[in-house]
Design an enzyme around this catalytic site. Structure first.
Site, PDB file in Angstrom:
ATOM      1  N   HIS A 143       0.949  -1.513   0.087  1.00 48.17           N
ATOM      2  CA  HIS A 143      -0.025  -0.220  -0.331  1.00 48.17           C
ATOM      3  C   HIS A 143       0.589   1.219  -0.170  1.00 48.17           C
ATOM      4  O   HIS A 143       0.551   2.498  -0.032  1.00 48.17           O
ATOM      5  CB  HIS A 143      -1.180   0.207   1.329  1.00 48.17           C
ATOM      6  CG  HIS A 143      -0.590   0.229   2.803  1.00 48.17           C
ATOM      7  ND1 HIS A 143       0.194  -1.089   3.320  1.00 48.17           N
ATOM      8  CD2 HIS A 143      -0.358   1.495   3.313  1.00 48.17           C
ATOM      9  CE1 HIS A 143      -0.148   0.086   4.228  1.00 48.17           C
ATOM     10  NE2 HIS A 143       0.500   1.380   4.449  1.00 48.17           N
ATOM     11  N   ASP A 173      -0.308  -7.690   1.197  1.00 47.96           N
ATOM     12  CA  ASP A 173       0.819  -6.133   1.354  1.00 47.96           C
ATOM     13  C   ASP A 173       2.373  -5.930   1.982  1.00 47.96           C
ATOM     14  O   ASP A 173       2.889  -5.196   2.134  1.00 47.96           O
ATOM     15  CB  ASP A 173      -0.267  -5.138   2.724  1.00 47.96           C
ATOM     16  CG  ASP A 173       0.208  -4.039   2.885  1.00 47.96           C
ATOM     17  OD1 ASP A 173       0.331  -3.298   1.249  1.00 47.96           O
ATOM     18  OD2 ASP A 173      -0.383  -3.061   3.803  1.00 47.96           O
ATOM     19  N   GLY A 245       3.204   6.830   8.009  1.00 46.68           N
ATOM     20  CA  GLY A 245       4.756   6.246   7.329  1.00 46.68           C
ATOM     21  C   GLY A 245       5.837   5.379   8.356  1.00 46.68           C
ATOM     22  O   GLY A 245       7.085   5.630   7.667  1.00 46.68           O
ATOM     23  N   ASN A 246       5.623   4.483   8.839  1.00 46.26           N
ATOM     24  CA  ASN A 246       6.095   4.325   9.073  1.00 46.26           C
ATOM     25  C   ASN A 246       5.682   2.171   8.260  1.00 46.26           C
ATOM     26  O   ASN A 246       6.911   1.494   8.385  1.00 46.26           O
ATOM     27  CB  ASN A 246       6.118   3.273  10.465  1.00 46.26           C
ATOM     28  CG  ASN A 246       6.700   3.776  11.810  1.00 46.26           C
ATOM     29  OD1 ASN A 246       6.508   5.340  12.525  1.00 46.26           O
ATOM     30  ND2 ASN A 246       8.029   3.407  11.776  1.00 46.26           N
ATOM     31  N   SER A 247       4.887   2.538   7.313  1.00 41.84           N
ATOM     32  CA  SER A 247       4.667   0.739   6.632  1.00 41.84           C
ATOM     33  C   SER A 247       5.789   0.873   6.097  1.00 41.84           C
ATOM     34  O   SER A 247       6.532   1.983   5.347  1.00 41.84           O
ATOM     35  CB  SER A 247       3.327   1.748   6.069  1.00 41.84           C
ATOM     36  OG  SER A 247       2.583   0.721   6.563  1.00 41.84           O
ATOM     37  N   GLY A 303      -8.927 -26.390  -2.978  1.00 41.57           N
ATOM     38  CA  GLY A 303     -10.700 -26.399  -3.377  1.00 41.57           C
ATOM     39  C   GLY A 303     -11.216 -27.106  -2.579  1.00 41.57           C
ATOM     40  O   GLY A 303     -12.033 -28.113  -3.034  1.00 41.57           O
ATOM     41  N   GLN A 305     -14.723 -25.648   0.323  1.00 40.58           N
ATOM     42  CA  GLN A 305     -14.463 -24.869   1.366  1.00 40.58           C
ATOM     43  C   GLN A 305     -15.050 -24.541   2.676  1.00 40.58           C
ATOM     44  O   GLN A 305     -15.049 -25.843   2.687  1.00 40.58           O
ATOM     45  CB  GLN A 305     -16.748 -24.258   0.698  1.00 40.58           C
ATOM     46  CG  GLN A 305     -16.438 -23.356  -0.572  1.00 40.58           C
ATOM     47  CD  GLN A 305     -17.554 -23.315  -1.066  1.00 40.58           C
ATOM     48  OE1 GLN A 305     -18.628 -23.309  -0.585  1.00 40.58           O
ATOM     49  NE2 GLN A 305     -18.212 -23.291  -2.353  1.00 40.58           N
TER      50      GLN A 305
END
Length: 509
Positions: A143, A173, A245-247, A303, A305
Protein backbone atom coordinates in the site's frame (compact mmCIF):
# COMPACT_ATOMS: atom_id res chain seq x y z
CA UNK A 1 -1.81 6.80 4.72
CA UNK A 2 -4.82 4.59 4.07
CA UNK A 3 -7.31 5.27 6.85
CA UNK A 4 -9.38 2.36 8.12
CA UNK A 5 -11.02 4.30 10.91
CA UNK A 6 -14.53 3.35 9.86
CA UNK A 7 -14.09 1.12 6.84
CA UNK A 8 -11.52 -1.32 5.50
CA UNK A 9 -11.25 -1.40 1.74
CA UNK A 10 -10.00 -4.76 0.51
CA UNK A 11 -7.50 -5.02 -2.38
CA UNK A 12 -10.40 -5.74 -4.72
CA UNK A 13 -12.32 -2.69 -3.59
CA UNK A 14 -14.84 -4.50 -1.32
CA UNK A 15 -15.75 -2.59 1.82
CA UNK A 16 -15.87 -4.11 5.28
CA UNK A 17 -16.82 -2.54 8.60
CA UNK A 18 -13.95 -2.04 11.03
CA UNK A 19 -13.17 -0.29 14.29
CA UNK A 20 -10.62 2.51 14.13
CA UNK A 21 -7.75 0.71 12.49
CA UNK A 22 -5.24 2.14 10.08
CA UNK A 23 -2.85 0.88 7.48
CA UNK A 24 0.22 2.87 8.35
CA UNK A 25 0.62 3.60 4.72
CA UNK A 26 2.21 6.78 3.67
CA UNK A 27 2.51 10.32 4.89
CA UNK A 28 0.96 12.58 2.27
CA UNK A 29 2.85 15.77 1.64
CA UNK A 30 0.25 17.28 -0.66
CA UNK A 31 -3.36 16.40 -1.35
CA UNK A 32 -5.71 14.23 0.71
CA UNK A 33 -4.68 11.17 2.77
CA UNK A 34 -4.21 7.91 0.87
CA UNK A 35 -3.54 4.93 0.87
CA UNK A 36 -6.17 -20.14 26.23
CA UNK A 37 -4.64 -21.38 29.45
CA UNK A 38 -5.37 -24.97 30.66
CA UNK A 39 -7.53 -25.27 33.74
CA UNK A 40 -4.63 -26.43 35.91
CA UNK A 41 -2.83 -23.18 35.14
CA UNK A 42 -5.18 -21.49 37.58
CA UNK A 43 -4.40 -23.80 40.52
CA UNK A 44 -4.32 -22.10 43.90
CA UNK A 45 -1.01 -20.68 45.09
CA UNK A 46 1.39 -17.95 44.08
CA UNK A 47 2.94 -17.97 40.62
CA UNK A 48 6.74 -18.18 40.71
CA UNK A 49 8.29 -15.56 38.45
CA UNK A 50 12.04 -15.75 37.76
CA UNK A 51 14.00 -12.53 37.89
CA UNK A 52 14.18 -10.75 34.57
CA UNK A 53 16.24 -7.68 35.39
CA UNK A 54 19.33 -9.20 33.78
CA UNK A 55 17.38 -9.51 30.50
CA UNK A 56 16.58 -5.82 30.25
CA UNK A 57 18.89 -4.10 27.77
CA UNK A 58 20.84 -1.12 29.02
CA UNK A 59 20.73 0.48 25.58
CA UNK A 60 19.81 -0.33 22.00
CA UNK A 61 22.40 2.09 20.63
CA UNK A 62 24.87 -0.50 19.35
CA UNK A 63 22.09 -2.46 17.65
CA UNK A 64 20.70 0.68 16.04
CA UNK A 65 24.13 1.71 14.77
CA UNK A 66 24.44 -1.67 13.09
CA UNK A 67 21.02 -1.86 11.40
CA UNK A 68 20.10 1.75 10.69
CA UNK A 69 22.14 2.06 7.44
CA UNK A 70 19.94 -0.61 5.82
CA UNK A 71 16.64 1.13 6.60
CA UNK A 72 15.41 3.46 3.88
CA UNK A 73 12.72 6.02 3.14
CA UNK A 74 10.38 5.25 0.26
CA UNK A 75 8.71 8.10 -1.57
CA UNK A 76 6.20 7.93 -4.40
CA UNK A 77 4.65 10.34 -6.85
CA UNK A 78 1.23 9.75 -8.26
CA UNK A 79 -0.24 11.88 -11.03
CA UNK A 80 -4.00 12.35 -11.02
CA UNK A 81 -5.90 14.13 -13.74
CA UNK A 82 -7.41 17.31 -12.38
CA UNK A 83 -10.55 18.97 -13.62
CA UNK A 84 -9.93 21.25 -16.61
CA UNK A 85 -9.30 24.81 -15.59
CA UNK A 86 -11.57 27.51 -16.88
CA UNK A 87 -9.73 29.48 -19.52
CA UNK A 88 -8.82 32.94 -18.47
CA UNK A 89 -6.67 35.93 -19.17
CA UNK A 90 -4.93 37.79 -16.34
CA UNK A 91 -6.87 40.89 -15.39
CA UNK A 92 -10.11 39.72 -16.98
CA UNK A 93 -13.16 39.22 -14.72
CA UNK A 94 -14.59 35.75 -14.02
CA UNK A 95 -18.32 35.17 -14.14
CA UNK A 96 -20.32 32.42 -12.40
CA UNK A 97 -21.47 29.44 -14.48
CA UNK A 98 -24.70 30.26 -16.30
CA UNK A 99 -24.04 33.98 -16.37
CA UNK A 100 -25.09 35.63 -19.68
CA UNK A 101 -21.57 37.10 -19.87
CA UNK A 102 -19.84 33.74 -19.40
CA UNK A 103 -20.05 32.57 -23.02
CA UNK A 104 -19.03 35.95 -24.42
CA UNK A 105 -15.90 36.25 -22.31
CA UNK A 106 -15.05 32.54 -22.83
CA UNK A 107 -14.93 33.06 -26.59
CA UNK A 108 -12.89 36.22 -26.18
CA UNK A 109 -10.39 34.57 -23.86
CA UNK A 110 -9.98 31.53 -26.13
CA UNK A 111 -9.18 33.84 -28.97
CA UNK A 112 -6.56 35.54 -26.82
CA UNK A 113 -4.87 32.48 -25.33
CA UNK A 114 -6.75 29.31 -26.16
CA UNK A 115 -8.03 26.91 -23.50
CA UNK A 116 -5.41 25.84 -20.98
CA UNK A 117 -4.47 22.18 -21.13
CA UNK A 118 -5.51 19.78 -18.39
CA UNK A 119 -2.96 19.75 -15.59
CA UNK A 120 -1.75 16.91 -13.44
CA UNK A 121 -2.13 17.16 -9.68
CA UNK A 122 0.91 15.35 -8.34
CA UNK A 123 0.74 13.79 -4.91
CA UNK A 124 3.87 12.80 -3.07
CA UNK A 125 3.75 10.24 -0.28
CA UNK A 126 6.31 8.79 2.09
CA UNK A 127 6.77 5.36 3.66
CA UNK A 128 9.57 3.12 4.85
CA UNK A 129 11.48 0.06 3.70
CA UNK A 130 14.67 -1.91 4.24
CA UNK A 131 17.41 -3.43 2.07
CA UNK A 132 17.67 -7.24 2.01
CA UNK A 133 20.47 -7.67 -0.50
CA UNK A 134 23.74 -5.88 -1.25
CA UNK A 135 22.55 -5.54 -4.84
CA UNK A 136 19.75 -3.17 -3.83
CA UNK A 137 16.55 -5.16 -3.26
CA UNK A 138 14.20 -3.25 -0.94
CA UNK A 139 11.15 -4.58 0.93
CA UNK A 140 8.17 -2.35 1.72
CA UNK A 141 4.38 -2.53 1.94
CA UNK A 142 2.25 -2.83 -1.16
CA UNK A 143 0.00 0.00 0.00
CA UNK A 144 3.02 2.32 0.19
CA UNK A 145 3.62 2.10 -3.57
CA UNK A 146 0.09 1.26 -4.75
CA UNK A 147 -0.85 3.42 -7.72
CA UNK A 148 2.52 5.18 -7.86
CA UNK A 149 3.83 6.53 -11.14
CA UNK A 150 7.28 7.15 -9.73
CA UNK A 151 9.07 5.48 -6.80
CA UNK A 152 12.30 6.59 -5.19
CA UNK A 153 14.35 5.36 -2.27
CA UNK A 154 16.45 7.56 0.00
CA UNK A 155 19.34 5.81 1.72
CA UNK A 156 20.54 6.51 5.23
CA UNK A 157 23.32 8.75 3.91
CA UNK A 158 20.80 10.90 2.03
CA UNK A 159 21.40 9.44 -1.44
CA UNK A 160 18.16 9.42 -3.42
CA UNK A 161 17.73 6.68 -6.04
CA UNK A 162 15.05 5.81 -8.54
CA UNK A 163 13.41 2.49 -7.69
CA UNK A 164 11.97 -0.17 -9.96
CA UNK A 165 8.98 -2.22 -8.86
CA UNK A 166 10.04 -5.89 -9.04
CA UNK A 167 6.73 -7.32 -7.83
CA UNK A 168 3.89 -6.87 -5.39
CA UNK A 169 1.38 -9.03 -3.51
CA UNK A 170 -1.80 -7.31 -2.36
CA UNK A 171 -2.99 -10.32 -0.34
CA UNK A 172 -0.10 -9.97 2.10
CA UNK A 173 0.49 -6.24 1.48
CA UNK A 174 4.12 -6.75 0.46
CA UNK A 175 6.16 -5.26 -2.36
CA UNK A 176 9.74 -5.64 -3.58
CA UNK A 177 11.72 -2.79 -5.12
CA UNK A 178 15.16 -2.63 -6.78
CA UNK A 179 17.63 0.26 -6.78
CA UNK A 180 20.97 0.59 -8.51
CA UNK A 181 23.46 2.36 -6.25
CA UNK A 182 26.54 1.41 -8.23
CA UNK A 183 28.01 -0.17 -5.12
CA UNK A 184 27.26 -2.82 -2.54
CA UNK A 185 24.72 -1.70 0.02
CA UNK A 186 24.34 -2.67 3.68
CA UNK A 187 21.47 -5.09 4.13
CA UNK A 188 19.40 -6.87 6.76
CA UNK A 189 18.56 -10.52 7.33
CA UNK A 190 15.21 -12.00 8.22
CA UNK A 191 14.91 -13.69 11.61
CA UNK A 192 12.57 -16.45 12.75
CA UNK A 193 9.33 -14.78 13.79
CA UNK A 194 8.02 -18.08 15.18
CA UNK A 195 10.51 -17.75 18.05
CA UNK A 196 9.25 -14.31 19.04
CA UNK A 197 7.41 -14.65 22.34
CA UNK A 198 4.85 -12.36 23.87
CA UNK A 199 6.85 -10.05 26.12
CA UNK A 200 10.02 -10.09 24.00
CA UNK A 201 11.71 -6.77 23.28
CA UNK A 202 11.40 -5.33 19.77
CA UNK A 203 12.75 -2.23 18.01
CA UNK A 204 10.98 -0.49 15.15
CA UNK A 205 12.68 1.87 12.71
CA UNK A 206 10.96 3.92 10.05
CA UNK A 207 10.05 7.27 8.58
CA UNK A 208 7.05 8.56 10.56
CA UNK A 209 5.49 11.73 9.21
CA UNK A 210 8.44 12.11 6.85
CA UNK A 211 10.82 12.90 9.70
CA UNK A 212 13.39 10.35 8.57
CA UNK A 213 15.00 7.48 10.45
CA UNK A 214 13.23 7.19 13.79
CA UNK A 215 13.77 4.45 16.38
CA UNK A 216 11.17 3.25 18.90
CA UNK A 217 11.11 0.22 21.19
CA UNK A 218 8.53 -1.96 22.92
CA UNK A 219 7.49 -5.57 23.28
CA UNK A 220 5.54 -8.21 21.40
CA UNK A 221 2.06 -7.72 22.82
CA UNK A 222 0.35 -10.64 21.09
CA UNK A 223 0.71 -13.07 18.19
CA UNK A 224 -1.53 -14.34 15.44
CA UNK A 225 -3.73 -11.27 15.21
CA UNK A 226 -6.38 -11.26 12.45
CA UNK A 227 -7.37 -7.66 11.70
CA UNK A 228 -9.38 -8.56 8.58
CA UNK A 229 -6.89 -6.86 6.29
CA UNK A 230 -6.38 -9.92 4.07
CA UNK A 231 -6.88 -13.68 3.78
CA UNK A 232 -3.53 -14.53 5.38
CA UNK A 233 -3.61 -12.24 8.43
CA UNK A 234 -1.23 -13.51 11.12
CA UNK A 235 0.10 -10.25 12.55
CA UNK A 236 2.46 -9.68 15.43
CA UNK A 237 0.97 -7.06 17.74
CA UNK A 238 3.51 -4.55 19.07
CA UNK A 239 3.44 -1.69 21.52
CA UNK A 240 6.43 0.09 20.02
CA UNK A 241 5.29 3.50 18.82
CA UNK A 242 4.66 3.44 15.07
CA UNK A 243 2.82 6.08 13.09
CA UNK A 244 1.98 7.27 9.61
CA UNK A 245 4.94 6.76 7.35
CA UNK A 246 6.26 3.75 9.29
CA UNK A 247 4.65 1.35 6.81
CA UNK A 248 7.15 -1.03 5.27
CA UNK A 249 9.75 -0.43 7.95
CA UNK A 250 11.35 -3.28 9.88
CA UNK A 251 10.75 -4.58 13.39
CA UNK A 252 13.87 -6.13 14.94
CA UNK A 253 14.53 -8.55 17.74
CA UNK A 254 17.38 -7.73 20.12
CA UNK A 255 19.83 -9.57 17.86
CA UNK A 256 19.09 -7.14 15.04
CA UNK A 257 17.19 -9.61 12.87
CA UNK A 258 14.03 -8.56 11.08
CA UNK A 259 11.08 -10.41 12.58
CA UNK A 260 8.31 -8.18 11.26
CA UNK A 261 7.30 -5.55 8.73
CA UNK A 262 5.30 -2.67 10.22
CA UNK A 263 1.99 -2.43 8.42
CA UNK A 264 -0.98 -1.16 10.45
CA UNK A 265 -2.06 0.47 13.69
CA UNK A 266 -5.23 0.40 15.75
CA UNK A 267 -6.20 3.90 16.76
CA UNK A 268 -9.25 5.99 17.61
CA UNK A 269 -7.57 9.17 16.42
CA UNK A 270 -5.01 8.27 13.75
CA UNK A 271 -2.03 8.49 16.09
CA UNK A 272 -0.12 5.79 17.91
CA UNK A 273 -1.79 4.40 21.04
CA UNK A 274 0.61 1.50 21.42
CA UNK A 275 -1.25 -1.02 19.26
CA UNK A 276 0.64 -1.74 16.06
CA UNK A 277 0.75 -4.70 13.72
CA UNK A 278 3.64 -6.21 11.81
CA UNK A 279 3.68 -8.92 9.14
CA UNK A 280 5.74 -11.78 10.62
CA UNK A 281 9.01 -12.45 8.83
CA UNK A 282 8.21 -16.14 8.33
CA UNK A 283 5.18 -15.16 6.28
CA UNK A 284 7.08 -12.51 4.36
CA UNK A 285 10.15 -14.58 3.45
CA UNK A 286 8.35 -16.91 1.05
CA UNK A 287 6.43 -14.10 -0.59
CA UNK A 288 9.52 -11.94 -1.08
CA UNK A 289 11.46 -14.90 -2.51
CA UNK A 290 8.75 -15.49 -5.12
CA UNK A 291 8.52 -11.81 -5.98
CA UNK A 292 12.28 -11.70 -6.49
CA UNK A 293 12.31 -14.80 -8.67
CA UNK A 294 9.08 -14.43 -10.60
CA UNK A 295 7.73 -10.93 -10.00
CA UNK A 296 4.50 -12.47 -8.70
CA UNK A 297 3.27 -14.96 -6.12
CA UNK A 298 1.95 -18.43 -6.92
CA UNK A 299 -0.02 -20.12 -4.15
CA UNK A 300 -1.08 -23.69 -3.62
CA UNK A 301 -4.77 -24.50 -4.03
CA UNK A 302 -6.70 -27.35 -2.43
CA UNK A 303 -10.21 -26.65 -3.70
CA UNK A 304 -12.43 -26.88 -0.62
CA UNK A 305 -14.85 -24.64 1.19
CA UNK A 306 -14.12 -24.85 4.91
CA UNK A 307 -15.60 -23.63 8.14
CA UNK A 308 -14.40 -23.42 11.72
CA UNK A 309 -15.07 -26.33 14.09
CA UNK A 310 -17.18 -24.84 16.88
CA UNK A 311 -17.68 -26.53 20.27
CA UNK A 312 -21.11 -27.69 19.10
CA UNK A 313 -19.72 -29.14 15.87
CA UNK A 314 -16.89 -30.80 17.79
CA UNK A 315 -19.45 -32.40 20.12
CA UNK A 316 -21.51 -33.68 17.19
CA UNK A 317 -18.41 -35.25 15.63
CA UNK A 318 -17.00 -36.71 18.82
CA UNK A 319 -13.97 -34.41 18.84
CA UNK A 320 -12.49 -33.67 22.25
CA UNK A 321 -11.56 -30.10 21.28
CA UNK A 322 -13.02 -27.64 18.75
CA UNK A 323 -10.03 -27.70 16.44
CA UNK A 324 -9.55 -28.31 12.75
CA UNK A 325 -11.08 -27.19 9.46
CA UNK A 326 -14.43 -28.72 8.54
CA UNK A 327 -14.87 -29.34 4.81
CA UNK A 328 -18.24 -27.87 3.87
CA UNK A 329 -17.91 -28.45 0.12
CA UNK A 330 -15.41 -29.77 -2.42
CA UNK A 331 -14.88 -27.93 -5.69
CA UNK A 332 -15.35 -30.04 -8.80
CA UNK A 333 -12.20 -30.97 -10.75
CA UNK A 334 -10.02 -29.67 -7.92
CA UNK A 335 -7.06 -31.30 -6.14
CA UNK A 336 -9.40 -32.08 -3.24
CA UNK A 337 -11.92 -33.85 -5.45
CA UNK A 338 -9.19 -35.89 -7.18
CA UNK A 339 -7.87 -36.90 -3.74
CA UNK A 340 -11.40 -38.00 -2.73
CA UNK A 341 -11.78 -35.48 0.07
CA UNK A 342 -15.40 -35.31 1.17
CA UNK A 343 -17.74 -32.80 2.71
CA UNK A 344 -17.83 -33.56 6.41
CA UNK A 345 -14.13 -34.40 6.61
CA UNK A 346 -12.27 -32.51 9.31
CA UNK A 347 -8.70 -31.59 8.37
CA UNK A 348 -6.61 -31.77 11.55
CA UNK A 349 -3.11 -31.44 10.14
CA UNK A 350 -0.96 -30.79 7.08
CA UNK A 351 2.48 -32.34 6.74
CA UNK A 352 2.54 -33.08 10.46
CA UNK A 353 1.68 -29.51 11.47
CA UNK A 354 -1.55 -29.11 13.43
CA UNK A 355 -4.50 -27.30 11.90
CA UNK A 356 -6.31 -25.64 14.77
CA UNK A 357 -8.25 -23.04 12.79
CA UNK A 358 -9.34 -22.47 9.22
CA UNK A 359 -6.76 -19.67 8.99
CA UNK A 360 -4.04 -22.24 9.74
CA UNK A 361 -5.10 -24.39 6.80
CA UNK A 362 -5.48 -21.43 4.48
CA UNK A 363 -1.96 -20.21 5.19
CA UNK A 364 -0.36 -23.68 5.08
CA UNK A 365 -1.88 -24.50 1.69
CA UNK A 366 -1.05 -21.09 0.27
CA UNK A 367 2.56 -21.42 1.46
CA UNK A 368 2.90 -24.83 -0.20
CA UNK A 369 4.49 -25.01 -3.63
CA UNK A 370 2.23 -25.43 -6.61
CA UNK A 371 2.47 -29.01 -7.88
CA UNK A 372 3.74 -30.36 -4.57
CA UNK A 373 2.06 -33.30 -2.82
CA UNK A 374 1.04 -32.76 0.79
CA UNK A 375 -0.33 -35.18 3.36
CA UNK A 376 -3.46 -34.22 5.25
CA UNK A 377 -4.52 -35.70 8.59
CA UNK A 378 -8.28 -36.13 8.21
CA UNK A 379 -11.05 -37.21 10.55
CA UNK A 380 -13.67 -39.03 8.47
CA UNK A 381 -16.76 -40.54 10.07
CA UNK A 382 -14.99 -40.96 13.38
CA UNK A 383 -11.79 -42.47 11.97
CA UNK A 384 -8.50 -40.67 11.37
CA UNK A 385 -6.96 -41.12 7.94
CA UNK A 386 -4.07 -39.69 5.93
CA UNK A 387 -4.91 -38.28 2.50
CA UNK A 388 -2.27 -37.25 -0.06
CA UNK A 389 -3.16 -34.29 -2.28
CA UNK A 390 -1.23 -32.82 -5.20
CA UNK A 391 -1.85 -29.07 -5.06
CA UNK A 392 -2.67 -26.92 -8.07
CA UNK A 393 -2.04 -23.22 -8.51
CA UNK A 394 -4.76 -21.05 -7.00
CA UNK A 395 -7.13 -19.92 -9.78
CA UNK A 396 -8.84 -16.56 -9.99
CA UNK A 397 -12.27 -18.16 -9.87
CA UNK A 398 -13.41 -21.32 -8.11
CA UNK A 399 -16.32 -23.49 -9.20
CA UNK A 400 -18.86 -24.78 -6.73
CA UNK A 401 -19.14 -28.55 -6.39
CA UNK A 402 -22.21 -30.21 -7.86
CA UNK A 403 -24.91 -31.62 -5.61
CA UNK A 404 -25.31 -35.25 -4.59
CA UNK A 405 -28.18 -37.37 -6.03
CA UNK A 406 -31.15 -37.78 -3.70
CA UNK A 407 -32.70 -41.00 -2.45
CA UNK A 408 -36.39 -41.80 -2.40
CA UNK A 409 -38.51 -39.19 -0.62
CA UNK A 410 -41.36 -39.50 1.89
CA UNK A 411 -43.74 -37.27 3.91
CA UNK A 412 -43.24 -34.54 6.56
CA UNK A 413 -41.90 -34.61 10.14
CA UNK A 414 -41.06 -32.30 13.03
CA UNK A 415 -37.52 -32.77 14.36
CA UNK A 416 -35.46 -30.60 16.72
CA UNK A 417 -37.98 -27.79 16.47
CA UNK A 418 -37.86 -27.83 12.66
CA UNK A 419 -40.82 -28.56 10.42
CA UNK A 420 -39.41 -30.64 7.57
CA UNK A 421 -40.83 -31.55 4.19
CA UNK A 422 -39.81 -33.51 1.14
CA UNK A 423 -38.86 -31.49 -1.90
CA UNK A 424 -41.23 -31.20 -4.84
CA UNK A 425 -41.53 -28.85 -7.78
CA UNK A 426 -43.93 -26.55 -5.95
CA UNK A 427 -41.55 -26.05 -3.03
CA UNK A 428 -38.64 -25.56 -5.43
CA UNK A 429 -40.53 -22.77 -7.14
CA UNK A 430 -41.61 -21.23 -3.82
CA UNK A 431 -38.11 -21.07 -2.37
CA UNK A 432 -36.21 -20.63 -5.63
CA UNK A 433 -34.34 -23.93 -5.34
CA UNK A 434 -32.39 -25.30 -8.29
CA UNK A 435 -33.20 -28.74 -9.64
CA UNK A 436 -29.76 -29.99 -8.64
CA UNK A 437 -30.39 -29.31 -4.94
CA UNK A 438 -31.72 -32.41 -3.14
CA UNK A 439 -32.41 -33.19 0.50
CA UNK A 440 -35.01 -32.29 3.12
CA UNK A 441 -36.61 -28.86 3.12
CA UNK A 442 -37.00 -26.75 6.25
CA UNK A 443 -40.44 -25.18 5.93
CA UNK A 444 -40.83 -23.78 9.45
CA UNK A 445 -39.45 -23.45 12.98
CA UNK A 446 -41.35 -23.95 16.21
CA UNK A 447 -41.63 -21.17 18.78
CA UNK A 448 -38.51 -21.08 20.94
CA UNK A 449 -36.31 -22.36 18.10
CA UNK A 450 -35.00 -18.94 17.17
CA UNK A 451 -31.48 -19.76 18.31
CA UNK A 452 -31.18 -22.45 15.64
CA UNK A 453 -28.98 -21.27 12.82
CA UNK A 454 -31.60 -22.36 10.30
CA UNK A 455 -34.46 -20.76 8.43
CA UNK A 456 -37.29 -21.75 6.08
CA UNK A 457 -35.94 -22.53 2.64
CA UNK A 458 -32.80 -24.23 3.92
CA UNK A 459 -32.26 -27.72 2.53
CA UNK A 460 -30.72 -30.34 4.84
CA UNK A 461 -28.61 -32.56 2.59
CA UNK A 462 -26.74 -34.60 5.24
CA UNK A 463 -27.10 -35.55 8.89
CA UNK A 464 -24.02 -36.94 10.61
CA UNK A 465 -22.21 -37.08 7.25
CA UNK A 466 -24.93 -39.32 5.76
CA UNK A 467 -27.11 -38.14 2.88
CA UNK A 468 -30.81 -37.69 3.67
CA UNK A 469 -33.72 -37.29 1.28
CA UNK A 470 -36.75 -37.59 3.54
CA UNK A 471 -37.84 -36.12 6.90
CA UNK A 472 -38.02 -39.55 8.59
CA UNK A 473 -34.39 -40.14 7.62
CA UNK A 474 -33.46 -36.96 9.47
CA UNK A 475 -35.38 -38.17 12.54
CA UNK A 476 -33.65 -41.56 12.40
CA UNK A 477 -30.16 -40.03 12.22
CA UNK A 478 -30.95 -37.71 15.13
CA UNK A 479 -32.06 -40.71 17.20
CA UNK A 480 -28.80 -42.51 16.33
CA UNK A 481 -26.83 -39.54 17.64
CA UNK A 482 -28.87 -39.49 20.85
CA UNK A 483 -28.35 -43.23 21.36
CA UNK A 484 -24.59 -42.67 20.88
CA UNK A 485 -24.60 -40.12 23.71
CA UNK A 486 -23.89 -37.12 21.51
CA UNK A 487 -24.91 -33.70 22.75
CA UNK A 488 -25.40 -32.33 19.24
CA UNK A 489 -26.01 -33.50 15.71
CA UNK A 490 -24.27 -32.12 12.61
CA UNK A 491 -26.41 -31.03 9.67
CA UNK A 492 -25.12 -30.15 6.24
CA UNK A 493 -27.29 -27.39 4.85
CA UNK A 494 -27.67 -25.87 1.40
CA UNK A 495 -28.70 -22.23 1.70
CA UNK A 496 -29.32 -20.55 -1.62
CA UNK A 497 -26.63 -22.64 -3.29
CA UNK A 498 -24.02 -22.33 -0.53
CA UNK A 499 -23.11 -25.41 1.51
CA UNK A 500 -22.41 -25.11 5.23
CA UNK A 501 -22.56 -27.22 8.39
CA UNK A 502 -24.81 -26.44 11.34
CA UNK A 503 -24.55 -28.17 14.72
CA UNK A 504 -27.89 -28.50 16.54
CA UNK A 505 -28.17 -29.44 20.20
CA UNK A 506 -30.07 -32.71 20.62
CA UNK A 507 -31.42 -31.38 23.90
CA UNK A 508 -33.74 -29.28 21.76
CA UNK A 509 -35.48 -32.45 20.52
Amino acid sequence: MISLSSVIRSPGGRLRNATAAFLLGTTILSGAATAVLPADAFAAGPVAVPGVSQELPGSFANLVDRVMPAVVNVSTVQGAAAAPERPGVPGMPEFPPGSPFEEFFRQFQEQQRGARPRQQERQQALGSGFIIDAGGYVVTNNHVIDGADEISVTLHDGTKLDAKLVGRDAKTDLALLKVDAGKSLPYLEFGDSDTARVGDWVIAIGNPFGLGGTVTSGIVSARGRDIQAGPYDDFLQLDASINRGNSGGPTFDVQGRVIGINTAIFSPNGGSVGIGFAIPSNLAKGVIAQLRENGSVSRGWLGVQIQQVTPEIADSLGLKQPKGALVADVTANSPASRAKLMAGDVILGLEGRPVDTIKDLTRMVADSKTGSTVKLDVLRKGRQETVSVKLDEMPDQQKVASATPAPEKSGTHTVLGMTLSSLDQASRRRYGLADGVDGVLVVGLEDGSGELNLRPGDVITEVGNEHVGAPDQVAAKVQEAKDAGRGAVLLRVNRQGTEQFVAVSIKKA
